[in-house]
Each structure stands twice: as C-alpha cells, then as structure tokens.
Design an enzyme around this catalytic site. Structure first.
Site, PDB file in Angstrom:
ATOM      1  N   HIS A 101      40.637  39.529  35.284  1.00  0.00           N
ATOM      2  CA  HIS A 101      41.627  39.358  33.928  1.00  0.00           C
ATOM      3  C   HIS A 101      41.259  38.038  33.100  1.00  0.00           C
ATOM      4  O   HIS A 101      40.323  37.488  32.896  1.00  0.00           O
ATOM      5  CB  HIS A 101      43.163  39.629  34.288  1.00  0.00           C
ATOM      6  CG  HIS A 101      43.240  40.986  34.684  1.00  0.00           C
ATOM      7  ND1 HIS A 101      42.634  42.294  34.313  1.00  0.00           N
ATOM      8  CD2 HIS A 101      44.163  41.512  35.650  1.00  0.00           C
ATOM      9  CE1 HIS A 101      42.807  43.135  34.918  1.00  0.00           C
ATOM     10  NE2 HIS A 101      43.917  42.909  35.737  1.00  0.00           N
ATOM     11  N   SER A 103      43.027  50.752  40.381  1.00  0.00           N
ATOM     12  CA  SER A 103      41.856  50.102  40.611  1.00  0.00           C
ATOM     13  C   SER A 103      40.938  51.281  40.718  1.00  0.00           C
ATOM     14  O   SER A 103      41.051  52.115  41.623  1.00  0.00           O
ATOM     15  CB  SER A 103      41.654  49.176  41.650  1.00  0.00           C
ATOM     16  OG  SER A 103      40.297  48.619  41.648  1.00  0.00           O
ATOM     17  N   THR A 117      38.718  46.785  42.857  1.00  0.00           N
ATOM     18  CA  THR A 117      37.070  46.549  42.449  1.00  0.00           C
ATOM     19  C   THR A 117      36.768  45.081  42.760  1.00  0.00           C
ATOM     20  O   THR A 117      35.360  44.745  43.230  1.00  0.00           O
ATOM     21  CB  THR A 117      36.734  46.894  41.157  1.00  0.00           C
ATOM     22  OG1 THR A 117      37.129  48.210  40.708  1.00  0.00           O
ATOM     23  CG2 THR A 117      35.234  46.836  40.775  1.00  0.00           C
ATOM     24  N   ALA A 118      37.316  44.137  42.366  1.00  0.00           N
ATOM     25  CA  ALA A 118      36.963  42.818  42.460  1.00  0.00           C
ATOM     26  C   ALA A 118      36.836  42.570  44.000  1.00  0.00           C
ATOM     27  O   ALA A 118      35.706  41.722  44.565  1.00  0.00           O
ATOM     28  CB  ALA A 118      38.010  41.932  42.163  1.00  0.00           C
TER      29      ALA A 118
END
Length: 276
Positions: A152, A55, A108-109
């Site tokens: 995703h 990430s 990142t999420a």
C-alpha cells in the site's frame, strides 16, 4: 447487504458511491472496515459478510463458497510490495536466516516474497513474523526485525523512515511473467446474484472516476492520517482499468500467481475454472 473492505484510499474510493446510495438499484450497504488479514480469516471461516475484499492469495481456500468478482479489486503494474531493510548492501542473500516481518501469510505480497526468495535467498529466511502492516516499517527502523515486506502507501512513505528498498517484488514479477500483479480481490457468496453485485461495484468505480471530488472527504476520513497527496497517489496507482474490468490479462495474472503457488505448496490445490 453486508460488506467488508479496508480503510485504504483505493477501497474507500471504489465503494464510496455505493456506500452513499448513489448507485441506482443497488442495495444499502452495511460496511465493516477491516485489515485484509482479518477479512482473509473471515472468508476462510465462512463467518464474514456476504461481500468481502480479500487477498488474491487467499482465494484457493474460499472458492467453493465465494465467487471472484471481475471488478472492484486491486491489480496492476508498478504497484507491487517492497522488501525493506535499515541499510546495507542490496544483496538478497543477506536475508538468509534472518527475521522478516510480513503483513499476512495469506497475501499476494507473501506469495510473491516466497516465490522470490526461493530463487534469490540461499538457505531461505530464518523466521517470518506476521504483524499489522503499519507496524512493519517502525520495527525495521528500530532493528527488532531484519527486514520488512510492505504494501500500500508504504511504497511512497518508506524513505521517511530512513529505510532502503532491497527488492521491488512487483517489478520482479512483471519482468518474470509480463503480467500485472494481483493484489486484492472482491468476492461474494455464490448463493447471491454475483452478476448483479459485480454490476453495482463497477458502477461505483465509474462514478468515482466521473466525480472524483465527491469521495474526497470519505476517503480522507479513513486514510489513517495520510497526506492528501499520498492518498491520491495511492488511488491513482491501485484504481485502474483492472478495477473496472479484470479482463484476460487480469485473469491470466491470477491464474499464473496461484498456479505457481500451488506448485510450490504455498496454497492448496484448487480448480482454476472456479476463478471465472
């Protein structure tokens, strides 16, 4: 050369040509397929393969030892993580004090989620639960958690679970900054010829675009029983111009995300110059 990336369609599409010896001059790859939370840990511990998909959020912990490749990763628009619930009003305040599942605390999420909740959830979240991303939607549906942060292909499949989108964090980020969303990065140990590795990765992306049918069986073998149309939608969304060349907008997005996260104390301070 040892490499680790996820079994998700965008990664298998990107690396298909290189994995199958279709890139002239590129070394043979020994592939490990692993969830990004696993590869984030390997990179931080310096115990993983020489080349890894991680990430972007994990970069501040590893930039002394690994270089960011300017290609091969996932960064774009309209492809951000979603916050899902099992119904009710679309009011972010309802998350105050609640249990929320996330796929990784170095993703990142998660950074986007923390930056968003700081502005929209009075009093903050009650408890963060880390679980594999494919388990999150069933847990939200079952009511064992109050909300889930998904990534995703969940963008395409969450209605199948009867869930409601509370927030599209990608849309929020793009509106707030005007920049694309940095999701997954390809890194290589600085002791290697990083420029050459980047060239092979870029050639693999371009081969995939030129011969899209060649990678289809490989992609579907690792697509976790996705419908072929969903797998193709996943590729179309996450494999884009930024995958071939990060470019100035791409670098600006990474610097903005990680700079903001550092200011909030979500990641350690680091030298932004090491991103390039």
């Amino acid at each position: 050369m040892n490499i680790a990336f996820s079994p998700c369609p965008n990664d298998t599409f990107v690396f298909h040509a290189w994995v199958h010896g279709l890139i002239p001059g590129a070394p043979e790859l020994n592939v490990t397929y692993a969830d990004i939370d696993v590869t984030n840990g390997w990179a931080a511990a310096r115990t993983g393969p020489e080349v890894l998909k991680i990430s972007y959020a994990a970069l501040p912990w590893v930039l002394d030892d690994y270089a960011l490749l300017p290609c091969g990763g996932a960064l774009g628009r309209g492809c951000g993580p979603l916050v899902l619930t099992a119904g009710g009003t679309a009011d972010p305040a309802r998350l105050s004090g609640k249990r929320v599942a996330i796929p990784s605390d170095r993703s990142t999420a998660y950074l986007l989620f923390r930056l968003w909740t700081a502005r929209h959830v009075p009093g903050g979240i009650g408890e963060i639960v880390v679980m594999p991303f494919h388990e999150i939607m069933p847990a939200v549906k079952a009511g064992t958690i109050d909300a889930g942060l998904v990534i995703h292909e969940a963008r395409f499949t969450y209605p199948n679970f009867g869930l409601t989108m509370l927030a599209d964090l990608g849309s929020w980020w793009e509106t707030d900054t005007g920049l694309p969303i940095p999701l997954g990065a390809i890194i290589a140990r600085r002791s290697l010829d990083v420029e050459a590795i980047a060239g092979w990765a870029r050639a693999s992306v371009e081969y995939g675009w030129t011969h899209p049918e060649v990678s289809r069986n490989y992609v579907m073998r690792y697509a976790q029983e996705l419908d072929p149309k969903v797998a193709q939608a996943h590729i179309d969304l996450y494999v884009n111009d930024f995958t071939a060349k990060l470019g100035e907008d791409g670098y600006a997005a990474v610097e903005s995300l990680l700079g903001r996260a550092a200011e909030e104390g979500l990641v350690p301070e680091f030298d932004l110059a090491k991103l390039r």
